[in-house]
Every structure is written in structure tokens, then in C-alpha cells.
Design an enzyme around this catalytic site. Structure first.
Site, PDB file in Angstrom:
ATOM      1  N   CYS A   5      -0.693  31.500 -11.166  1.00 43.04           N
ATOM      2  CA  CYS A   5      -1.380  29.768 -10.964  1.00 43.04           C
ATOM      3  C   CYS A   5      -2.019  29.723  -9.326  1.00 43.04           C
ATOM      4  CB  CYS A   5       0.491  29.169 -10.497  1.00 43.04           C
ATOM      5  SG  CYS A   5       1.095  29.439  -8.974  1.00 43.04           S
TER       6      CYS A   5
ATOM      7  N   HIS B  32       4.562  26.943  -6.660  1.00 44.89           N
ATOM      8  CA  HIS B  32       2.850  26.677  -7.269  1.00 44.89           C
ATOM      9  C   HIS B  32       2.000  25.673  -6.727  1.00 44.89           C
ATOM     10  CE1 HIS B  32       1.245  25.740 -11.392  1.00 44.89           C
ATOM     11  NE2 HIS B  32       1.788  24.382 -11.384  1.00 44.89           N
TER      12      HIS B  32
ATOM     13  N   ASP C  61      -4.269  20.812 -13.498  1.00 38.16           N
ATOM     14  CA  ASP C  61      -3.434  22.518 -13.243  1.00 38.16           C
ATOM     15  C   ASP C  61      -3.051  23.148 -14.151  1.00 38.16           C
ATOM     16  OD1 ASP C  61      -1.941  24.144 -13.222  1.00 38.16           O
ATOM     17  OD2 ASP C  61       0.374  22.791 -13.239  1.00 38.16           O
TER      18      ASP C  61
END
Length: 299
Positions: free
Chosen positions: A94, A132, A147
Site C-alpha cells: 500500500c 494503510h 487508493d
């Protein structure tokens, strides 16, 4: 009170002399656009461009943790991300994914805030730390979530930052709700898997910087209980299916809720990483991956 204490304080000035937070100028934009299939595209800072870049990034740069499998450090500066994920045809997890996207958006002229999110998928109601990353992009008076680095499904394209907004992306359902679990300014992203709605992650709108992500990333890459250590992970999201490799198990999930699992021989995993996920490995790296998978199987 002494006279000195009665003197009004001047307006607060700039705290940080360094304002180039995302280092888009250090990105080889042409190489990135070639990597994601957008060579020569006209990309002004608009919603159409944001959608185009978001979808292209997801389609060409997979989620994976092979750097840890190879026992190498994860570097988050823009030149290192460009070298690994663009030039060497690798993916990332991430922080790598969304920091690379942040550099791209910065270079293209977008305004955005980086966020920290708390993954709740699979937590069975137990609180987890914020591990995250996501981005909140400002466009034409509105805000959009972006994202490209969630390893458990998630966005295919930007999502309007609106309480109660629900939409289909490809054949997947997504919904964003304002909630109050830990504090008043919290948001929850959920996805529909064809059978039920799943909580993915929670976040606030507090702004993060790359320096914050570096601390979070250090925990995830070094803590012995980190979910990213001692196993191989790779994932690719598409409008009609999600493919996920966990060590030697390849799982294909479709929006109607059907799930197929297939066991892969350890020796075949490097070829599968290339053919299914587009991950390029050298011969030396392929050998290391095979050896590490044998070690994992003996744990």
C-alpha cells in the site's frame, strides 16, 4: 501578568520550509505512463484523468510483497519506487503504491491529502492500528477517494467522498459511510462480494506525510507478527474478478460471490507471478522465491 505576556502574538507563519512533500518532480513521468499503458495521453488535472490513471495503475502494477520474500528493504522515496515498480516491472504494497500515485498526481497538478486508514477486514471486531494509506483528491469543489494499494479488494476508480454514497465499479459494489467508532471524524469503506457487505477499512481526514508512512511501513516490514512477513502475497483487481496468490494458493473471486481455489506447485510460482500478475523477476530472484516458499511450507 507582566507586560511582555500581554503583547499579542503575531499570526502563525509557515512551519515547514520544505513544501515539496510528494516529489513529483523526481518522477520519470514518461516511463510511468509507458508502464501503465498511457504513453502520449493528454492528462490535465481533471476527474477524467484521475479515473484514467487510477484504473491504468491498478491494471498494470500489482499488489505484492515480494521485496520482503526476497529479504530486501522497502524504500519509499520516489526514485526507488520508480526504479522498482516502473523500470523493473514489479508491484508493491500500500505505501509503495499510493506514494507512487501521489508523485504522479503531484506531477500532473492535482491537489490532494494523504490519509492513514485502519484495516478492519478480517479483524473480527478487534481494533487494529492504522497501517494503510489512501488519498483524498480535491476537484471542482468536491473530493474523491483514490487508493491503488489495498490488498483485499477495494476501489477500481476514484470514489466520491460523500456520506452514504454507493456505486458499482465494474461489477463490484462499494459504499462509503461516516461512522463514530473511535472518534467523530471517521469514515468506513465497504464492498459487496455478491453475498454480503464487507467492512474494508476506516479512516479520518487527518493529513499524513511521507515521513508518517515511513514509520508505519517500518512496523509492517519488521514486526514479527506483521501479516506481510513470512508469506508471499500478490493480488490483481479487475472489473470482473479478483485474483489473489497466498504462498501457493491462487484464489479467484468474482462479484457474484463465486470463489475458485487452485494449488500451485512451488516450482511454478515464479512463472505464475509473471503470467497472472505481471511481476518480473530475475533468475536469481526466482530461485530465492522458490527457496523461501519451501521454508514457509515447513513452518
Amino acid at each position: 501578568m507582566s507586560p511582555e505576556r500581554d503583547v499579542p502574538a503575531p499570526p502563525a507563519g509557515r512551519i515547514f520550509t520544505e513544501r515539496d512533500f510528494w516529489h513529483g518532480g523526481g518522477l520519470d513521468l514518461d516511463a510511468y505512463l509507458d508502464r501503465v499503458g498511457l504513453r502520449g495521453a493528454d492528462l490535465p488535472p481533471t476527474l477524467d484523468t484521475l479515473r484514467t490513471v487510477h484504473r491504468a495503475h491498478l491494471a498494470h502494477i500489482p499488489f505484492e510483497n515480494l521485496q520482503l520474500v526476497l529479504d530486501r528493504s522497502i524504500l519509499l522515496d520516489v526514485p526507488a519506487l520508480t526504479d522498482k515498480m516502473v523500470r523493473r516491472r514489479r508491484g508493491g504494497y500500500c505505501y509503495e503504491q499510493n506514494l507512487l500515485l501521489a508523485a504522479v498526481l503531484d506531477r500532473l497538478g492535482f491537489t490532494f491529502t494523504a490519509l492513514a486508514a485502519r484495516v478492519v477486514f478480517g479483524a473480527e471486531g478487534h481494533p487494529r492500528p492504522t497501517t494503510h494509506a489512501a488519498l483524498l483528491v480535491e476537484l471542482d469543489g468536491g473530493r474523491w477517494m483514490a487508493d491503488v494499494g489495498f490488498g483485499g479488494g477495494g476501489l477500481l476508480e476514484p470514489l466520491p467522498f460523500v456520506d452514504g454514497h454507493q456505486e458499482a465499479q465494474g461489477e463490484w459494489g462499494l459504499r462509503l459511510d461516516r461512522v463514530e467508532e473511535v472518534g467523530p471524524d471517521e469514515w468506513l469503506l465497504r464492498s459487496f462480494d455478491g453475498r454480503t457487505w464487507n467492512d474494508l477499512y476506516m479512516f479520518t481526514t487527518a493529513a499524513m506525510l511521507p515521513q508518517d508512512y515511513a514509520i508505519f511501513s517500518h512496523f509492517l516490514t519488521s514486526h514479527p507478527r506483521s501479516p506481510f512477513r513470512n508469506r508471499l502475497m500478490a493480488q490483481r483487481m479487475a472489473p470482473d474478478e479478483q485474483q489473489r496468490l497466498m504462498d501457493t494458493t491462487l484464489t479467484t473471486t468474482r462479484p457474484d460471490g463465486t470463489v475458485d481455489e487452485r494449488e500451485i506447485a512451488i516450482a511454478d510460482v515464479p512463472d505464475l507471478l509473471d503470467e497472472v500478475f505481471g511481476v518480473g523477476l530475475t533468475e536469481e530472484e526466482r530461485g530465492i522465491v522458490v527457496d523461501r516458499l519451501k521454508d514457509y511450507a515447513d513452518m
